[in-house]
Motif scaffolding. Structure first.
Motif, PDB file in Angstrom:
ATOM      1  N   ALA A 146       0.823  -1.205   0.000  1.00 44.30           N
ATOM      2  CA  ALA A 146       0.000   0.000   0.000  1.00 44.30           C
ATOM      3  C   ALA A 146       0.860   1.260   0.000  1.00 44.30           C
ATOM      4  O   ALA A 146       0.401   2.332  -0.423  1.00 44.30           O
ATOM      5  N   ARG A 147       2.092   1.130   0.440  1.00 42.90           N
ATOM      6  CA  ARG A 147       2.998   2.281   0.529  1.00 42.90           C
ATOM      7  C   ARG A 147       4.046   2.285  -0.584  1.00 42.90           C
ATOM      8  O   ARG A 147       4.906   3.157  -0.598  1.00 42.90           O
ATOM      9  N   ARG A 204      -4.641  -9.182  -9.629  1.00 45.04           N
ATOM     10  CA  ARG A 204      -5.456  -9.260 -10.851  1.00 45.04           C
ATOM     11  C   ARG A 204      -6.658  -8.330 -10.794  1.00 45.04           C
ATOM     12  O   ARG A 204      -7.124  -7.855 -11.838  1.00 45.04           O
ATOM     13  N   ARG A 205      -7.147  -8.046  -9.600  1.00 40.62           N
ATOM     14  CA  ARG A 205      -8.443  -7.366  -9.489  1.00 40.62           C
ATOM     15  C   ARG A 205      -8.363  -5.914  -9.042  1.00 40.62           C
ATOM     16  O   ARG A 205      -9.325  -5.162  -9.188  1.00 40.62           O
ATOM     17  N   VAL A 206      -7.237  -5.507  -8.465  1.00 34.63           N
ATOM     18  CA  VAL A 206      -7.159  -4.193  -7.822  1.00 34.63           C
ATOM     19  C   VAL A 206      -6.126  -3.324  -8.529  1.00 34.63           C
ATOM     20  O   VAL A 206      -4.960  -3.711  -8.663  1.00 34.63           O
ATOM     21  N   GLU A 207      -6.562  -2.153  -8.972  1.00 32.91           N
ATOM     22  CA  GLU A 207      -5.668  -1.229  -9.664  1.00 32.91           C
ATOM     23  C   GLU A 207      -4.654  -0.625  -8.709  1.00 32.91           C
ATOM     24  O   GLU A 207      -3.454  -0.568  -9.007  1.00 32.91           O
ATOM     25  N   ARG A 208      -5.136  -0.174  -7.553  1.00 28.57           N
ATOM     26  CA  ARG A 208      -4.244   0.455  -6.571  1.00 28.57           C
ATOM     27  C   ARG A 208      -4.660   0.044  -5.165  1.00 28.57           C
ATOM     28  O   ARG A 208      -5.842  -0.159  -4.883  1.00 28.57           O
ATOM     29  N   ILE A 209      -3.663  -0.056  -4.301  1.00 29.40           N
ATOM     30  CA  ILE A 209      -3.889  -0.189  -2.863  1.00 29.40           C
ATOM     31  C   ILE A 209      -3.254   1.022  -2.200  1.00 29.40           C
ATOM     32  O   ILE A 209      -2.093   1.334  -2.454  1.00 29.40           O
ATOM     33  N   GLU A 210      -4.038   1.710  -1.371  1.00 31.31           N
ATOM     34  CA  GLU A 210      -3.541   2.921  -0.723  1.00 31.31           C
ATOM     35  C   GLU A 210      -3.752   2.813   0.782  1.00 31.31           C
ATOM     36  O   GLU A 210      -4.725   2.199   1.239  1.00 31.31           O
ATOM     37  N   PRO A 211      -2.862   3.400   1.575  1.00 23.95           N
ATOM     38  CA  PRO A 211      -3.086   3.429   3.022  1.00 23.95           C
ATOM     39  C   PRO A 211      -4.341   4.236   3.342  1.00 23.95           C
ATOM     40  O   PRO A 211      -4.596   5.275   2.731  1.00 23.95           O
ATOM     41  N   ALA A 212      -5.128   3.751   4.289  1.00 30.86           N
ATOM     42  CA  ALA A 212      -6.306   4.482   4.748  1.00 30.86           C
ATOM     43  C   ALA A 212      -6.165   4.840   6.223  1.00 30.86           C
ATOM     44  O   ALA A 212      -7.157   5.115   6.900  1.00 30.86           O
TER      45      ALA A 212
END
Length: 407
Positions: free
Chosen positions: A259-260, A370-378
């Motif tokens: 995510a980082r 495969r399914r997620v464009e981006r992961i970001e910290p929340a």
């Protein structure tokens, strides 16, 4: 201290403030000297990669038979019957190890891979619908589903697994608030079982297992005479006590890093086959089992320091996995880093369950890629305080689903 042929280091690796921020203590142990003496617990410790790796490969000198935590099981200090895998040395260790290697054959693992993929797809569906979630939750649900299913456990009573595992790991460390909390948690009954120990004693029996899982395969080797019936039950127990928490923490730690690090996530999306390398690198930085104990069978010289016979030596895996003598830029996340981490041990006691852990990572992280464009910290991740584990209890993230799935 009198009689100690090693630098004395006033560091307690099990103090709560150290567990909340362990890297300074890891660095102190590793850099003070090749081997140090920790008076807080009356033991020797090393965080040097070369010495940790060598100790793993010398079971004749660095014995597991006294237990791999702080308690000496030879003196009856353990809270459960010793493990026939972790708490034995060759040749006693060999029969159980052969059975586990056969049970976890390439064919068996290939069958598990297909089953894991189905569960991963369902969980990632839910995660994408939520958008914002605690990744520690999905990292917990996945192993808690696929591993018990693979072992052939009954569906009821599984809520005892995490309290039992917590008791197992916290009891490897010193008495204190973490161990006390684990004992209270494991003493809470549910369903027909009054405690987590009672549940695990019931579940490790042949009669409680399905006839098509890993557990039944282990008991089949008991029928052949390769191990005893009692040892077969203890091998089943090893999955229940040590195979879940470590993978939960590893998965959550890797998602925390991804995510980082959008550049690493993009790399993984372009090439999901790199899941294993990314997973291994995440575990190098956040070693789920950061310490393990050994007991010397003879006086041994380690890089100029003489450690006496019958001394407890703490192998600091987390420190060794960031040793600059072995890894260039050791605090960086490098998905192209070559192998060398001691996350899963080495030698005859290298982790027999590592293949399953990597299958779980391949399924869950591969599906996310495969399914997620981006992961970001929340939000900020929250460290988990544990005597014998390392990772995060909470990893808030935001998932941005892809309009087009990665290959």
């Amino acid at each position: 201290m009198i009689g100690v042929d090693a630098p004395v280091l006033d560091v307690d690796p099990f103090a709560l403030d150290v567990l909340a921020d362990p890297l300074p203590a890891d660095t102190a142990i590793r850099e003070a000297a090749p081997v140090v003496f920790l008076p807080a617990h009356g033991l020797y410790a090393t965080g040097r990669h070369a010495l940790v790796s060598a100790a793993f490969r010398d079971a004749a000198t660095f014995s597991s038979a006294a237990g791999t935590g702080l308690a000496d099981i030879r003196r009856g200090e353990g809270w459960r019957p010793p493990s026939v895998l972790l708490d034995t040395d060759p040749p006693e260790h060999d029969a159980a190890r052969r059975v586990m290697n056969r049970v976890l054959s390439p064919r068996a693992l290939a069958e598990l891979e297909e089953r894991f993929a189905v569960v991963a797809a369902d969980l990632v569906d839910e995660a994408c619908e939520q958008g914002e979630l605690d990744a520690a939750g999905i990292a917990e649900r996945f192993p808690l589903t696929v591993l018990p299913d693979a072992v052939g456990m009954a569906s009821e009573g599984r809520d005892h697994l995490l309290p039992y595992a917590a008791l197992n790991f916290e009891s490897m460390g010193p008495p204190g608030v973490l161990r006390d909390a684990a004992e209270r948690g494991a003493a809470v009954g549910a369903g027909e079982w009054s405690t987590a120990r009672e549940y695990v004693t019931w579940q490790m029996r042949r009669e409680a297992l399905s006839d098509d899982g890993i557990g039944a395969a282990i008991y089949a080797f008991a029928d052949r005479g390769d191990v005893t019936e009692a040892d077969a039950g203890l091998l089943v127990r090893s999955f229940l006590s040590a195979g879940i928490d470590t993978t939960v923490l590893a998965l959550a730690s890797v998602v925390h890093e991804l995510a980082r690090r959008p550049e690493v996530w993009a790399l993984l999306r372009d090439d999901p086959s790199r899941v294993r390398a990314v997973f291994d690198e995440g575990m190098r930085l956040h070693t789920p089992s950061p310490v393990i104990g050994r007991t010397t069978t003879r006086p041994v010289e380690l890089d100029g320091v003489t450690v006496p016979a019958d001394a407890r030596v703490l192998l600091c895996l987390g420190a060794a996995n960031r040793d600059p003598r072995r890894f260039a830029d050791p605090d960086a996340f490098d998905p192209f880093r070559t192998a060398g981490a001691v996350t899963f041990g080495a030698g005859v006691h290298n982790c027999v369950g590592q293949a399953i852990a990597r299958l779980e990572a391949q399924a869950l992280l591969g599906e996310l890629a495969r399914r997620v464009e981006r992961i970001e910290p929340a939000g900020e991740s929250v460290p988990r305080l544990s005597n014998w584990l390392r990772g995060f209890s909470s990893v808030p993230v935001r998932l941005v689903p892809s309009s087009k799935e990665a290959p």
